[in-house]
Design a protein around this motif. Sequence first.
Motif, short mmCIF file in Angstrom:
data_model
loop_
_atom_site.label_atom_id
_atom_site.label_comp_id
_atom_site.label_asym_id
_atom_site.label_seq_id
_atom_site.Cartn_x
_atom_site.Cartn_y
_atom_site.Cartn_z
N PRO A 8 0.88 7.58 -3.65
CA PRO A 8 1.76 5.91 -3.99
C PRO A 8 2.81 5.45 -3.85
CG PRO A 8 0.74 7.67 -5.72
CD PRO A 8 1.07 8.38 -5.01
N GLY A 9 2.67 3.62 -2.89
CA GLY A 9 3.78 3.50 -2.76
C GLY A 9 3.98 3.81 -1.46
N GLU B 98 -4.00 10.61 -11.24
CA GLU B 98 -2.75 9.28 -11.04
C GLU B 98 -3.37 8.60 -9.65
OE1 GLU B 98 1.32 9.32 -8.64
OE2 GLU B 98 0.81 11.32 -9.34
N SER B 99 -3.40 6.89 -10.80
CA SER B 99 -4.34 6.10 -10.35
C SER B 99 -4.21 5.45 -9.26
CB SER B 99 -5.03 4.86 -10.81
OG SER B 99 -3.34 4.17 -11.71
N ASP B 100 -3.07 5.35 -8.59
CA ASP B 100 -2.02 5.38 -7.05
C ASP B 100 -2.56 5.72 -5.63
OD1 ASP B 100 -1.08 2.59 -8.84
OD2 ASP B 100 0.73 3.55 -9.24
N ILE B 101 -3.06 7.22 -6.02
CA ILE B 101 -3.52 8.07 -4.64
C ILE B 101 -4.95 6.81 -4.65
CG2 ILE B 101 -4.40 9.74 -4.00
CD1 ILE B 101 -2.98 10.94 -6.38
N ARG B 102 -4.06 6.80 -3.11
CA ARG B 102 -5.42 6.04 -1.90
C ARG B 102 -6.30 6.99 -0.97
NH1 ARG B 102 -4.07 2.85 3.47
NH2 ARG B 102 -6.54 1.99 3.23
#
Length: 535
Positions: free
Chosen positions: A61-62, A5-9
């Motif tokens: 994410p988000g 999941e690319s949006d994980i920071r």
Amino acid sequence: MERPESDIRVREACEGDVEAIIRLFQASYGAGYMYPQFYEETSIKKLVFSDDALVLVAEAPGSDEIVGTASVVLEIGAYSDLVGEFGRLVVLPEARNRGVGGQLMAGRLERVRARLHVGLVEARTAHPFSCRIADRHGFAAVGVMPNRLLFGGNREHATIYARYFGDALTMRDNHPRIIPEVFEIASMAMENVGLEPDVIVDEPATPYPAGGSCEIEPLEADGYSSLLRIQRARARRREVFGPLRLHYGFFKLRATRAKYLIARRGGGIAGAVGFIRDDHEKHVRIFELIHLHEDIPRILLSELDRLAGEEWGTATIEADIDADSPRMQRTLLEIGYRPACYLPAYAFHRAERRDVVKMWRLFDPPVPLAADLPEHARGLTRMVLESFERQEMRPRIRHAMEHVGLFEGLSEEQAAWLGSLLRYRSIERGEALFTRGDRNGKMYLVIEGALTIEVDGAPLGTVGPGECVGEVALLSGQDHSATAVATETTVAGLLTREDLTRLVRRRPDIGVTLYRNLAAELGEKLRRADFDEVS
């Protein structure tokens, strides 16, 4: 398989993340976690602010919700070893299978690769999630620590994975000398990390001698300077590696819970063994051995083994031994240790990196392997665990061997060597050890119980404790010509055709005697039984 999941920071942890990190551990492990310090605010803060550790967190994410954390402890070896442990990777249960663990591993590698030569992962075999992550990120299996972990009151194994950075492997000291019992695990571990096995098997290596006497006592401050003088005189040749050294200072050692047992002889200090004892995990780690006389290592190691097993309730002991010290490897093997891990280029000593054999002591039988592992780790893990299972059976095997004509003419040392190769199998009443037509190339030595040998349901005879069956299959590789069925619960030691081939290559003196006795035993069976084929 994790879904990325690319949006994980992924970022480095700060003081404001401490409570969230504690909640992650609580959600994943409940109240029975073997490392209670990860539930303590002070301990997590120390880890976050330490120069010798890196702590990362992963945000969903988000949102700012922390769904995972992971750390690297950068100083698990001695000061100059440049060894780090990639551990404590925890993902919120509802966020698993979304690539969080993989991104935390990638984030750690990116940030610490310039600070390390060797990275290690201790992965739980009961939950191979961390095994798969290590495998996908270039770590290779090099061994297993049986019964190492304690979760919810139950013991688990930990598979060891290694990855190398920078000039680690180019600085490696080549062609270490090892005892035969280390050869298989060393070859497999080196191939896993991409090295051509170059070890030299030192079959005649003798252990440090038993016997002699001395007074054993804990090290106190007044004995430190005398012991330090001995250590400095012998510092050019190290046999035991670990995270501490005597010259780090007496108070540094005390602050890290390190202890020494010293041996006194003739009024002076003759040697010492340094160790760290963890009563929570019931684990002891040996990190240093210093001695003036040849019999001191055996005395100190045997006394430490006695204290651990009889007084401290220890479950496991580990010692990282120089792979070029076959004498120390042999000594620990005779005390009851087994090789559990082979780490190429692990310890830094005198401008080169030395291979290390992790010798492991169990005071209880190894627990069952609870889960399947990645393919490259499976064979190595099972091989190590089988060696400990054989060790459990060794007293009964040795007793059975004393009454077997097959082993007649072997010296005590030769019999011990052969006995160490035998694996064991247990079957219940009515179960077949092998059936007619099987081609498994195995011979069995009955240790307990009895077998009926039959062809097409017709009994031909019985085999009891101290007798062998399957010699033709062992020697020729042909199918078994009869079926062997247990008439009661039966335990048998088995020797495979592959084991026999390796034995003859490494110890031809044992092979000659064994083949001679096999021929004599088969001749006797043919005379005793009035049939043309034997099992």
